[in-house]
Design an enzyme around this catalytic site. Sequence first.
Site, mmCIF file in Angstrom:
data_model
loop_
_atom_site.group_PDB
_atom_site.id
_atom_site.type_symbol
_atom_site.label_atom_id
_atom_site.label_comp_id
_atom_site.label_asym_id
_atom_site.label_seq_id
_atom_site.Cartn_x
_atom_site.Cartn_y
_atom_site.Cartn_z
ATOM 1 N N ASP A 19 69.997 -7.409 -85.907
ATOM 2 C CA ASP A 19 71.289 -7.802 -86.016
ATOM 3 C C ASP A 19 71.698 -9.142 -86.560
ATOM 4 O OD1 ASP A 19 70.791 -6.173 -84.016
ATOM 5 O OD2 ASP A 19 71.734 -6.903 -82.378
ATOM 6 N N ASP A 48 65.541 -13.342 -69.238
ATOM 7 C CA ASP A 48 65.136 -14.308 -68.424
ATOM 8 C C ASP A 48 63.392 -13.907 -67.848
ATOM 9 O OD1 ASP A 48 65.477 -12.760 -66.284
ATOM 10 O OD2 ASP A 48 67.275 -13.957 -65.541
HETATM 11 N N1 DQQ Z 1 69.980 -5.765 -80.579
HETATM 12 C C1 DQQ Z 1 70.891 -5.070 -79.881
HETATM 13 C C2 DQQ Z 1 71.623 -5.952 -79.089
HETATM 14 C C3 DQQ Z 1 70.558 -6.970 -78.639
HETATM 15 C C4 DQQ Z 1 69.726 -7.042 -79.875
HETATM 16 C C5 DQQ Z 1 71.797 -4.324 -81.098
HETATM 17 C C6 DQQ Z 1 68.198 -7.183 -79.502
HETATM 18 O O1 DQQ Z 1 72.323 -5.333 -78.099
HETATM 19 O O2 DQQ Z 1 71.046 -7.895 -78.254
HETATM 20 O O3 DQQ Z 1 70.956 -3.859 -82.172
HETATM 21 O O4 DQQ Z 1 67.596 -7.332 -80.554
#
Ligand code: DQQ
Length: 564
Positions: A55, A134
């Site tokens: 992301d 956490d």
């Molecule tokens: N990637 C997801 C999110 C999360 C992140 C979406 C974890 O929900 O925060 O691709 O790498």
Amino acid sequence: MTMSTIWLLTLFSVIYGSAATHHIYRNLQSVSSDSSNQPYRTAYHFQPPNNWINDPNGPLRYGGLYHLFYQYNPKGAVWGNIVWAHSVSRDLVNWTPLDPAIFPSQSSDINGCWSGSATLLPGNKPAILYTGIDSLNQQVQNFAQPKNLSDPFLREWVKSPKNPLMAPTSANKINSSSFRDPTTAWLGKDGHWRVLVGSKRRTRGMAILYRSKDFVKWVQAKHPLHSTLGSGMWECPDFFPVLSNGQLGVDTSVNGEYVRHVLKVSLDDKKHDYYMIGSYNAAKDAFIPDEESNIFVLRYDYGKYYASKTFFDDGKKRRILLGWVNESSSVADDIKKGWSGIHTIPRAIWLHKSGRQLVQWPVEEVEKLRAYPVNLLPQVLKGGKLLPINGVTASQADVEISFEVSKLRKAEVLDYWTDPQILCSKKGSSVKSGLGPFGLLVFASEGLQEYTSVFFRIFRHQHKYLVLLCSDQNRSSLNKDNDLTSYGTFVDVDPLHDKLSLRTLIDHSVVESFGGEGRACITARVYPTLAINDKAQLYAFNNGTADVKITRLSAWSMKKAQIH
Ligand code: DQQ
């Protein structure tokens, strides 16, 4: 590491995580390999030199620089060890890498620094809210701010000692494994900030709303901003205003009669980014989607695309959309090449004049990479014909083509409305009809053993015409380990009056297409084995029985962007 070892590791290490949305391959999280000199690395789409990315996080413009953070595994080509990597750019095209900005260091994020967003606080002070995993493996929301505001690179970030600022408790009954991805905050007229956090309660996906006076003490609102039964976990929500008229963007806190609001959610169950257009009732802090704007209708991109995020560019007064495009190759191949994941070309995004959908277009800066233009004269493309587009580097190109059709009575009749993706997979580029398929063949090998086709097909359905746009990967590679799914959508254009335009950005393993002047986007990943580098060829084609007219065809070789 040999291929057979990689296969064995892959086979034995697949554990589907319950807390994360990404597949977890524990044994592969720290396996690296040499990723230089490979045919599938992109030349102008964002990607780091190696390893896994997902992301886009906290994009913002500060000190004349665009900042992009992104989910990154510094140790391997599969998801894991997640930190916020950081790159900066002056033009959204060329990027300079900096050290990771946010990485596990507190008990509130010791097991991972997941997605989040940036907000510019009064006095132009950037603030980041992000999800930390956490020490109890709970998802909580944390705060970080730059150490030194006079550094335009914002290299160092300081976390609040008060973290986490939002957390699941027995009182709020928030599910601790479904509570993540805070949005950019917006400021209400009452002087309170609002932020959304993605969540779900059983199958009801929701955007939990928090309010704060000081950005530190956050209070959960009684009701989510919006929720939908049966939609599953809402990841990476994004909530922003768009002008009712025109292409300019506005700051996230803007509200009034002249704006509509957009709520985008990344649906974990479907792995697609859906958006709704509607009204934001600021008094009630509720989002009311327009009647026709149901959660499962509109998507930013009908191909491979997820976890996107927008930000307001106060320099050029536009809203920019960034998105993650995962690989379509096998995990074993990803590990062999040593990297996985890219981002799309940043897209400007605005409301279409119909008010029914958004329009997306690659940021104008990408046009600086265009070189050696090839312009073909308007011409008729007869049914069954292939037109070579010579003189461009076909594996690294930008192509714009427009068609005009006259014999609409030849359109195939569609008795029952059918899912466009299913139509595209049943009626690939080799299946003839009256009007279509016509479009582009990209990454075509000599002899056409391999090609990817992006094309239109026109149907008549209940006295109306339906224009289908497909990206067909079925013949894209002789390597059948790749995901060769076809993608498709209907484009809201009227073939009687509108031109049928298509722009496709081709970049070694990406085919990013914009149909109907940005009304429909489809991004695909392809890995040709023959049509690589200078062996790739580019064509316009018409495989329908009726002739079509090409009214415009311009193509450019694309220069390499400086990305790392
Ligand atoms: N990637 C997801 C999110 C999360 C992140 C979406 C974890 O929900 O925060 O691709 O790498």
